[in-house]
Scaffold this motif. Structure first.
Motif, short mmCIF file in Angstrom:
data_model
loop_
_atom_site.label_atom_id
_atom_site.label_comp_id
_atom_site.label_asym_id
_atom_site.label_seq_id
_atom_site.Cartn_x
_atom_site.Cartn_y
_atom_site.Cartn_z
N ALA A 224 -44.13 -18.92 -47.52
CA ALA A 224 -42.87 -18.19 -47.61
C ALA A 224 -42.95 -16.85 -46.90
CB ALA A 224 -42.50 -17.99 -49.08
N VAL A 227 -42.57 -17.60 -43.24
CA VAL A 227 -41.18 -17.99 -42.94
C VAL A 227 -40.31 -16.73 -42.92
CG1 VAL A 227 -39.15 -19.23 -43.79
CG2 VAL A 227 -41.40 -20.32 -43.88
N ARG A 228 -40.56 -15.83 -43.86
CA ARG A 228 -39.81 -14.57 -43.92
C ARG A 228 -40.00 -13.75 -42.65
NH1 ARG A 228 -35.95 -11.52 -47.08
NH2 ARG A 228 -36.42 -9.34 -46.71
N ARG A 230 -40.25 -14.94 -39.74
CA ARG A 230 -39.42 -15.56 -38.70
C ARG A 230 -37.93 -15.47 -39.02
NH1 ARG A 230 -42.38 -21.23 -36.89
NH2 ARG A 230 -44.56 -20.55 -37.16
N PHE A 234 -34.58 -14.67 -45.30
CA PHE A 234 -35.08 -15.77 -46.14
C PHE A 234 -35.53 -15.24 -47.50
CE2 PHE A 234 -38.81 -18.10 -47.76
CZ PHE A 234 -38.25 -19.35 -47.96
N VAL A 331 -45.12 -24.18 -42.31
CA VAL A 331 -44.23 -23.08 -41.93
C VAL A 331 -43.32 -23.49 -40.78
CG1 VAL A 331 -44.15 -20.75 -40.96
CG2 VAL A 331 -45.77 -21.30 -42.79
N ASP A 332 -43.87 -24.18 -39.80
CA ASP A 332 -43.07 -24.64 -38.66
C ASP A 332 -41.94 -25.56 -39.13
OD1 ASP A 332 -44.56 -23.25 -36.82
OD2 ASP A 332 -45.79 -24.96 -36.22
N VAL A 334 -40.51 -25.76 -42.19
CA VAL A 334 -39.52 -25.03 -42.98
C VAL A 334 -38.63 -24.16 -42.09
CG1 VAL A 334 -39.16 -23.32 -44.80
CG2 VAL A 334 -40.97 -25.04 -45.05
N ALA A 335 -39.27 -23.34 -41.28
CA ALA A 335 -38.50 -22.44 -40.41
C ALA A 335 -37.67 -23.22 -39.40
CB ALA A 335 -39.46 -21.48 -39.68
#
Length: 378
Positions: A224, A227-228, A230, A234, A331-332, A334-335
């Motif tokens: 997370a 992701v944040r 990117r 989020f 991460v890839d 999710v983002a």
């Protein structure tokens, strides 16, 4: 016609099973079958999850825990409830001592025994371990099988159990009520809900479930954070309770965009799901996948041998994504999904459609029909 008597013995009674047992009782009563439910208390770690309950018409017992080194077993004092039982349904588990007595008694005129379970321990390190080999042997020595889903039924058949004595119940929860509650949340209500839970971002990942190691909460939190990086708006909402609660609480204090909301049920559960975009569960996937589908949220998880049989409900890149177990790959995924609105919308629709198939109504019908077949079978 003499009413038949069926006894189900559960080691514990989780909240999500309440509606199932009540509806199953009504369905069986309509066919002159009496259902008796016996359930025990849980371990301290299970009670910490906050989802063990009581049922007014059920029979609560106090389990006795027995241990020797790493071996743990339970004695369930339920024999007093088996009077005139025609069928006893128990959980498939090596650690339940009562199961052995019931299987022995079945050969000497006692009530017939049925297993309800996964078919094997999906969290076992090795499917060929001595414990799993013993479980296979015992699994062939029952009158009937109630398999969680098609994946579990396949395991049971491969163990050598007759296919004609297997009922696929399609394990589910009360998604109809949840689907309806989520659908009733309109745009104006979502603004109110965001204010209620202190949500400021417009891109939301949600996690619902117990907070324990198999769910990979540290992995989820690290993912997370990336992701944040990117997606600046989020936010992650974590709902549940368990041994990793302190970890999650500490992280939420350090990061305002990570909200720990504790255990939530009913209306509040629907509210939180309704403002989510994706359901993030990198660890063990079980019935939580149906929470995701009820809200039309694609689920994103990782490849793992520890998933429950419900992982069979995930259709890759249709209603969810399963990535390699690496942090970068997760991460890839999710983002990537959160930044592709059209793909996210299509997967959301597919998730909602899948949720309409795996329903509590279907599970009750399947289980009730299976019990009646088991009672009639020789």
């Amino acid at each position: 016609m003499c009413m038949k008597r069926v006894v189900i013995i559960n080691r514990v009674l989780p909240q999500y099973r309440l509606e199932f047992f009540s509806r199953l009782r009504d369905s069986l009563a309509a066919h002159d079958v009496e259902l008796v439910l016996v359930y025990g208390d849980g371990e301290a770690s299970e009670r910490a999850k906050g989802d063990l309950v009581d049922l007014e018409w059920g029979h609560a017992i106090r389990n006795r825990r027995l241990s020797a080194g790493k071996l743990v077993a339970y004695w369930q004092p339920a024999l007093g409830y088996l009077h005139q039982a025609d069928l006893v349904i128990v959980e498939q588990a090596n650690k339940l001592i009562l199961n052995y007595l019931l299987q022995i008694g079945q050969g000497f005129g006692g009530p017939r025994v049925a297993f309800w379970g996964h078919g094997r321990n999906f969290q076992a390190i090795s499917a060929s371990s001595p414990a799993e080999a013993f479980k296979k042997l015992l699994s062939r020595r029952v009158h009937w099988w109630f398999a969680y889903n098609d994946l579990s039924a396949q395991v049971v058949r491969e163990n050598g159990f007759p296919a004609e004595k297997i009922t696929v119940v399609q394990n589910a929860i009360d998604t109809k009520s949840l689907r309806s509650a989520v659908a009733n949340v309109d745009s104006a209500s979502k603004i109110t809900i965001r204010d209620k839970y202190g949500v400021r971002g417009s891109t939301i990942g949600v996690y619902f479930g117990a907070l324990y190691p198999a769910k990979r909460l540290p992995f989820l939190i690290e993912a997370a954070k990336l992701v944040r990086d990117r997606i600046p708006d989020f936010e992650l909402l974590i709902v549940g309770d368990g041994v990793h609660r302190t970890l999650v609480e500490n992280e939420s204090r350090s990061h305002s965009w990570l909200k720990y909301l504790g255990p939530r049920f009913g209306t509040e559960k629907a509210e939180i799901l309704a403002i989510g975009d994706v359901f993030l569960l990198p660890g063990l996937v079980g019935l939580a996948i149906l929470d995701a589908f009820a809200a039309g949220l694609p689920i994103i998880t990782t490849e793992s041998a520890s998933h429950g049989p419900e992982i069979a409900y995930l259709e890759p890149f249709a209603n969810g994504i399963m990535t390699p177990p690496s942090l970068a790959g997760y991460v890839d995924a999710v983002a990537g999904l959160l930044t592709e609105p059209e793909r996210l919308s299509a997967m959301s629709k597919s998730a909602l459609s899948a949720g309409g198939h795996y329903t509590l109504e279907n599970m009750v019908t399947n289980f009730s029909n299976g019990i009646q077949q088991a009672l009639e079978a020789t």
